[in-house]
Design an enzyme around this catalytic site. Structure first.
Site, PDB file in Angstrom:
ATOM      1  N   GLU A  77       0.849  -1.213  -0.076  1.00 36.94           N
ATOM      2  CA  GLU A  77      -0.036  -0.143  -0.149  1.00 36.94           C
ATOM      3  C   GLU A  77       0.822   1.352  -0.029  1.00 36.94           C
ATOM      4  O   GLU A  77       0.336   2.321   0.316  1.00 36.94           O
ATOM      5  CB  GLU A  77      -0.867  -0.072   1.307  1.00 36.94           C
ATOM      6  N   HIS A  96      -0.169   5.616   7.369  1.00 35.16           N
ATOM      7  CA  HIS A  96      -1.331   4.760   6.959  1.00 35.16           C
ATOM      8  C   HIS A  96      -1.278   3.690   7.976  1.00 35.16           C
ATOM      9  O   HIS A  96      -0.517   3.107   8.362  1.00 35.16           O
ATOM     10  CB  HIS A  96      -1.346   4.336   5.634  1.00 35.16           C
ATOM     11  N   HIS A  98      -4.371   0.863  10.750  1.00 37.28           N
ATOM     12  CA  HIS A  98      -5.493   0.330  10.911  1.00 37.28           C
ATOM     13  C   HIS A  98      -6.107   0.532  12.174  1.00 37.28           C
ATOM     14  O   HIS A  98      -6.982  -0.331  12.702  1.00 37.28           O
ATOM     15  CB  HIS A  98      -5.368  -1.138  10.449  1.00 37.28           C
ATOM     16  N   HIS A 167     -11.343  -0.222   6.838  1.00 32.16           N
ATOM     17  CA  HIS A 167      -9.790  -0.489   6.732  1.00 32.16           C
ATOM     18  C   HIS A 167      -9.027   0.165   7.638  1.00 32.16           C
ATOM     19  O   HIS A 167      -8.365  -0.333   8.404  1.00 32.16           O
ATOM     20  CB  HIS A 167      -9.532  -0.034   5.174  1.00 32.16           C
TER      21      HIS A 167
HETATM   22 MN    MN Z   1      -3.908  -0.879   5.028  1.00 34.07          MN
END
Ligand code: MN
Length: 252
Positions: A77, A96, A98, A167
């Protein structure tokens, strides 16, 4: 130590802090724009953030491709970082992750994630929710190419954070310290809001004026910000990697 080496050490510290504060686990990543080339950024190779060391940092371009070929495996990602750096010239660092406490607010349409505690002010007044299905239909929910990442960056717009439905989240800031702080307080703010919603009654969010007052005159190298960074680095067991801020602090 050169600026680049110092920045790589800061990026390692950022990885360890995010792991220790449980913003990331085996997954999730943090990146910083290259100080000498705004079209490149630095990020770890595909590795759990808790295990990242200076030797694991790689340089990617704004298509998410490695600058040096035959490198190690990369985060699937990584495009999230590339697209946000490309869309937002002022952004120097991206996360980024979760973090579980943020997830409900990406799933429920009616209740928006807003800053409700003073340290939550860093998330900004608007937190858009990006749904990969809107444009890309049924996927595995991961952002695995530039088209998906650019759509996410579009949704983020000029905001500090976008939630990603089912997500996680993507966060952007002007420095590593700020993006780490934002990413640590985002789930805490979400938790406080969640508990307040369970208590029932009207929710009082931070006003626009309060958010602005907290960000006014802010410097990433202020004594107060450094105090947090030093505390978190120490807690994460990597205070030996800290480069002293003395030359970065404004002279009295
Ligand atoms: Mn992810």
């Amino acid at each position: 130590m050169t600026d680049l080496n110092a920045l790589i050490q800061d990026l390692v510290i950022a990885n360890r802090i995010l792991a220790r504060e449980e913003v990331v686990d085996a997954y999730g990543h943090v990146s910083v724009r290259h100080p000498d080339n705004p079209h490149h950024f630095l990020i770890a190779r595909s590795l759990a953030p808790e295990l990242v060391g200076p030797e694991d940092i790689v340089e990617l371009d704004l298509d998410g491709q490695p600058v040096r070929h035959e490198g190690p495996s990369l985060y699937l990602e990584r495009f999230i970082h590339a697209a946000i750096f490309a869309a937002r010239p002022e952004v120097m660092a991206v996360v980024h992750a979760h973090a579980e406490d943020t997830l409900p607010f990406g799933i429920v349409e009616r209740t928006k994630l807003r800053p409700v505690i003073h340290s939550g002010s860093f998330i900004g007044s608007e937190v858009p929710v990006w749904d990969i299905a809107d444009k890309f239909g049924d996927t595995n929910l991961l952002v695995t190419n530039m088209a998906q990442a650019e759509d996410l960056a579009d949704c983020l717009g000029g905001n500090n954070v976008a939630l990603m439905r089912g997500h996680g989240f993507a966060a952007a800031a002007r420095s590593l310290i700020e993006v780490v702080r934002l990413s640590v307080y985002l789930p805490r703010n979400a938790r406080a809001l969640m508990r307040a919603l369970q208590l029932g009654g009207e929710i009082k969010c931070l006003s626009q004026g309060e958010i602005e007052a907290r960000n006014r005159g802010y410097s990433p190298y202020s004594v107060e910000t450094w105090r947090t960074w030093e505390y978190w680095a120490n807690k994460a067991g990597c205070s030996h990697l800290l480069t002293r801020p003395d030359d970065r602090l404004p002279k009295p």
